[in-house]
Design a protein around this motif. Structure first.
Motif, short mmCIF file in Angstrom:
data_model
loop_
_atom_site.label_atom_id
_atom_site.label_comp_id
_atom_site.label_asym_id
_atom_site.label_seq_id
_atom_site.Cartn_x
_atom_site.Cartn_y
_atom_site.Cartn_z
N LEU A 292 0.77 -1.06 0.06
CA LEU A 292 -0.06 0.14 0.07
C LEU A 292 0.96 1.36 -0.08
CD1 LEU A 292 -2.97 -0.76 2.47
CD2 LEU A 292 -3.00 -0.83 0.03
N PRO B 268 -9.50 7.14 -13.12
CA PRO B 268 -8.54 7.71 -13.84
C PRO B 268 -7.46 6.74 -14.08
CG PRO B 268 -8.23 8.60 -11.88
CD PRO B 268 -9.51 7.69 -11.67
N TYR B 269 -7.24 5.57 -13.14
CA TYR B 269 -6.04 4.84 -13.48
C TYR B 269 -6.13 4.03 -14.75
CZ TYR B 269 -2.11 2.40 -11.90
OH TYR B 269 -0.69 1.97 -11.91
N VAL C 265 -3.50 -1.16 -6.86
CA VAL C 265 -3.38 0.25 -6.50
C VAL C 265 -4.48 0.77 -5.69
CG1 VAL C 265 -1.90 0.68 -8.57
CG2 VAL C 265 -4.24 1.19 -8.55
N THR C 266 -4.11 1.81 -4.96
CA THR C 266 -5.03 2.69 -4.22
C THR C 266 -5.45 3.98 -4.96
OG1 THR C 266 -4.25 2.10 -2.18
CG2 THR C 266 -5.69 3.85 -2.06
N THR C 267 -6.57 4.07 -5.41
CA THR C 267 -6.59 5.31 -6.45
C THR C 267 -8.24 5.81 -6.31
OG1 THR C 267 -6.36 5.99 -8.72
CG2 THR C 267 -7.47 3.67 -8.54
N VAL C 268 -8.32 6.82 -7.36
CA VAL C 268 -9.72 7.28 -7.15
C VAL C 268 -10.63 6.51 -7.91
CG1 VAL C 268 -10.81 9.37 -8.27
CG2 VAL C 268 -8.63 9.83 -7.33
N ASN D 89 -12.49 6.91 -3.11
CA ASN D 89 -11.44 6.33 -3.46
C ASN D 89 -11.53 4.78 -3.02
OD1 ASN D 89 -9.87 6.02 -0.90
ND2 ASN D 89 -10.03 8.17 -1.08
#
Ligand SMILES: [Zn+2]
Lengths: 222, 130
Positions: A96, A160-161, A174-177, A182
């Protein structure tokens, strides 16, 4: 300095046997929003894997790697934004941040696992460089799976990733929007995407996914 | 899409995931008690506002949630490099000025520095060490 280091911790079963039933963060959403059935037309299928054991590990990679290898039989992911799993994919560890990992195990294992990890890390507390933390966050989040030919398309509308297989190979996480919230997005196998939702975002994300998946006749596998 | 390279995640990530946190490299006075009011006020409240190269603290708020530094041109908004806390910047107003003397940097008509001829930007965005 070492005398001031706290060496005590509370290790307790957050889900003891009791009359109060444990509920997934999505329990309310199922009642309020419902669960569209999976049909022949469904090109995305959503499946919650509720009540898994989620532990956050923090500390130095070398010390923690040694401990999880001993206890779980496989090590920490070596690279940022990747995950490791055991042979049958039931247990996983995800990077993370440089000093933080998410361990997910079958529900009910987390209490014993935390104890065994603390035992394995026992002496580690003695020196300042080996400080670590283990936090049981099972109640704070839930995991849902997305499968189907349009799962990636649904994700493309939501984050957006870059979820193209070249940018997002199997084993990445991944940690993402996601939408306006999120989450943790991971790809443990070729066909399956996993989303780890925080409890407070779970209902919003669930309804977003149903809305985004409507055009693919999304179904919820109950 | 506007992508920023996170030195902890070691990849380019969408700008939405980041937050700027102001000027970088602000050193807390070693002995606050010995500071004059002016020194302490400078440390606490006063920040640089340069036209051109600025070193800033950013946080990868939605990703790894770690802080890191950014060298940014406040005129063009171009991010010239990102680097971890504790590391020195590779690109500074001084280093660009000396590059300019050596003819490595294009100077805009306003006389404002812009990074041009060198590949420094591309290289740093990709996180490669020169
Ligand atoms: Zn990051």
């Amino acid at each position: 300095m070492s005398e001031q280091t706290a060496t005590w911790f509370n290790h307790y079963d957050v889900r003891p046997q009791s009359e109060v039933p444990a509920e997934s963060p999505l329990a309310w959403s199922y009642r309020k929003t419902g669960r569209p059935a999976v049909s022949q037309q469904s090109r995305v299928v959503l499946r919650e894997r509720a009540m898994l054991g989620h532990l956050i590990l923090r500390g130095g990679a070398i010390v923690l790697d040694e401990a999880v290898r001993r206890v779980l039989g496989f090590g920490l992911p070596g690279r940022p934004n990747t995950l490791t799993q055991d042979d049958d994919g039931q247990r996983s560890i995800q990077w993370l941040s440089p000093d933080e990992w998410l361990v997910i195990v079958p529900g009910g294992e987390e209490f014993a696992l935390e104890g065994r990890l603390r035992e394995a890390l026992g002496d580690a507390r003695d020196t300042a460089v080996k400080n670590y933390a283990i936090v049981n966050v099972s109640g704070g989040q839930t995991l849902i799976e997305l499968e189907g030919e349009c799962a990636r398309e649904l994700l493309m509308k939501s984050t957006p990733y870059d979820v193209h297989p070249e940018a997002f190979p199997v084993g990445k996480g991944v940690t993402t929007v996601f939408a306006k919230a999120n989450l943790i997005l991971r790809r443990p196998s070729e066909q399956r995407w996993e989303l780890v939702l925080r409890r407070s975002f779970a209902d919003y994300c669930y309804r977003w996914i149903l809305d985004a998946g409507a055009e693919y006749a999304i179904g919820v596998d109950a | 899409m506007f992508l920023i390279y996170c030195p902890h995640c070691e990849e380019l990530r969408e700008e939405e995931e980041f937050h700027p946190k102001g000027q970088a490299h602000i050193v807390r006075p070693a002995d606050p008690e010995a500071c004059s009011d002016e020194e302490w006020g400078d440390y606490l409240f006063f920040r640089d506002n340069p036209r051109g190269i600025h070193h800033e603290l950013w946080v990868h708020a939605v990703g790894c949630r770690k802080f890191f530094n950014v060298t940014r041109n406040t005129v063009s908004y171009e991010i010239l490099e990102t680097y971890k806390i504790g590391e020195p910047p590779r690109i500074t107003a001084e280093s660009l000025a000396s590059d300019e003397v050596q003819g490595k940097v294009q100077v805009a008509s306003s006389g404002q520095q812009t990074v041009g001829a060198t590949n420094a930007t591309v290289e740093t965005v990709k996180g490669e060490k020169a």
